[in-house]
Design an enzyme around this catalytic site. Structure first.
Site, PDB file in Angstrom:
ATOM      1  N   CYS A  44       5.755   3.941 -23.804  1.00 23.15           N
ATOM      2  CA  CYS A  44       6.913   3.067 -23.902  1.00 23.15           C
ATOM      3  C   CYS A  44       7.581   3.258 -25.262  1.00 23.15           C
ATOM      4  O   CYS A  44       6.925   3.592 -26.252  1.00 23.15           O
ATOM      5  CB  CYS A  44       6.480   1.616 -23.727  1.00 23.15           C
ATOM      6  SG  CYS A  44       7.852   0.432 -23.771  1.00 23.15           S
ATOM      7  N   ASP A  46       8.569   1.025 -27.163  1.00 21.97           N
ATOM      8  CA  ASP A  46       8.244  -0.097 -28.050  1.00 21.97           C
ATOM      9  C   ASP A  46       7.713   0.407 -29.395  1.00 21.97           C
ATOM     10  O   ASP A  46       6.760   1.194 -29.437  1.00 21.97           O
ATOM     11  CB  ASP A  46       7.190  -0.988 -27.377  1.00 21.97           C
ATOM     12  CG  ASP A  46       7.032  -2.332 -28.070  1.00 21.97           C
ATOM     13  OD1 ASP A  46       6.710  -2.327 -29.276  1.00 21.97           O
ATOM     14  OD2 ASP A  46       7.211  -3.368 -27.417  1.00 21.97           O
ATOM     15  N   ARG A  48       5.961  -0.865 -31.549  1.00 22.24           N
ATOM     16  CA  ARG A  48       4.613  -1.331 -31.924  1.00 22.24           C
ATOM     17  C   ARG A  48       3.502  -0.483 -31.307  1.00 22.24           C
ATOM     18  O   ARG A  48       2.317  -0.809 -31.471  1.00 22.24           O
ATOM     19  CB  ARG A  48       4.439  -2.788 -31.504  1.00 22.24           C
ATOM     20  CG  ARG A  48       5.432  -3.743 -32.129  1.00 22.24           C
ATOM     21  CD  ARG A  48       5.414  -5.093 -31.439  1.00 22.24           C
ATOM     22  NE  ARG A  48       5.862  -4.986 -30.048  1.00 22.24           N
ATOM     23  CZ  ARG A  48       5.860  -6.008 -29.182  1.00 22.24           C
ATOM     24  NH1 ARG A  48       5.432  -7.196 -29.578  1.00 22.24           N
ATOM     25  NH2 ARG A  48       6.278  -5.838 -27.949  1.00 22.24           N
ATOM     26  N   HIS A 100       1.773  -0.645 -21.958  1.00 23.80           N
ATOM     27  CA  HIS A 100       1.184  -1.655 -22.846  1.00 23.80           C
ATOM     28  C   HIS A 100       1.422  -3.042 -22.270  1.00 23.80           C
ATOM     29  O   HIS A 100       2.463  -3.308 -21.658  1.00 23.80           O
ATOM     30  CB  HIS A 100       1.738  -1.549 -24.276  1.00 23.80           C
ATOM     31  CG  HIS A 100       3.178  -1.933 -24.412  1.00 23.80           C
ATOM     32  ND1 HIS A 100       3.582  -3.198 -24.806  1.00 23.80           N
ATOM     33  CD2 HIS A 100       4.317  -1.229 -24.202  1.00 23.80           C
ATOM     34  CE1 HIS A 100       4.908  -3.243 -24.839  1.00 23.80           C
ATOM     35  NE2 HIS A 100       5.377  -2.067 -24.477  1.00 23.80           N
ATOM     36  N   CYS A 103       4.792  -5.609 -21.928  1.00 19.28           N
ATOM     37  CA  CYS A 103       5.955  -4.722 -21.996  1.00 19.28           C
ATOM     38  C   CYS A 103       7.224  -5.464 -21.561  1.00 19.28           C
ATOM     39  O   CYS A 103       7.269  -6.074 -20.489  1.00 19.28           O
ATOM     40  CB  CYS A 103       5.721  -3.511 -21.095  1.00 19.28           C
ATOM     41  SG  CYS A 103       7.124  -2.363 -21.004  1.00 19.28           S
TER      42      CYS A 103
END
Length: 220
Positions: A44, A46, A48, A100, A103
């Protein structure tokens, strides 16, 4: 972001580069000489979820492709081109699709949240939601988002397995194994969602068992 904060990134970059060269002389020269990763990570976008740090791998050891909700579909030439380069040119041995928990893209699909242009992309995750509606409905509401994150990973691994790139690699006997994982922002740990595909054949059974595993584990 202010100009000052952007300048700080250049400062941090120089400090990092100098520190790396002090600690490991020749590090950057070695990186320039070759790129031979054994792993490809489809994850993803993202911020993080950094692939190298999560797995403890060095720069150059994992080839990374990221997008919203780690989706792989036949119409996405960006993802497929990246996979082809990793498989055909870099000869990676392991390709991991990594979602994750929590999400945002998966949550938007689950809850029909409008986010803009990305709604067209998230439609693919909604297809996963609809395909496994009975599984999700059998779970307590607090587990459904985590379960959809895992089911999305399972479905995307299957999409990778059905791609012509991977079919061709297996047909010529190339050593390539597909994996499906989910990462937890809460504790930093990776969960294997049990959809490991080492070669052509048996995908349907692997996928079926993986879905059953998601349902039984989330209920437990």
């Amino acid at each position: 972001m202010t100009t000052a904060s952007i300048e700080e990134l250049f400062v941090h970059n120089r400090e990092w580069a100098q520190q790396m060269e002090r600690d490991r002389p020749g590090f950057f020269t070695g990186l320039m000489a070759q790129q031979k990763p054994r792993y490809m990570w489809i994850g993803c976008s993202d911020s993080r979820v950094p692939a190298n740090q999560i797995t403890g791998l060095e720069p150059g050891e994992v080839f990374v492709h990221r997008n919203v909700a780690n989706v792989v579909v036949p119409s996405d030439l960006n993802a497929l081109s990246t996979i082809q380069y990793a498989v055909d040119q870099l000869q990676v041995q392991h390709l991991m699709v990594v979602g994750h928990y929590g999400c945002g893209g998966v949550r938007a699909a689950m809850e029909d949240i409008r986010v803009g242009l990305a709604d067209n992309w998230i439609r693919h995750v909604k297809d996963v939601r609809d395909k496994y509606a009975s599984v999700l409905e059998s779970l307590s509401p607090q587990w459904r988002l985590d379960a959809l994150c895992e089911l999305n990973v399972i479905e995307q691994v299957a999409n990778v397995a059905h791609s012509t790139v991977v079919h061709d690699a297996w047909a010529r006997g190339q050593d390539l194994t597909l994996h499906g994982w989910c990462y937890s922002l809460q504790n930093g740990l990776i969960t294997n969602v049990e959809v490991t595909v080492p070669g052509a054949g048996g995908l349907d059974e692997v996928q079926r068992r993986a879905v059953e595993h998601v349902a039984s584990r989330q209920r437990g």
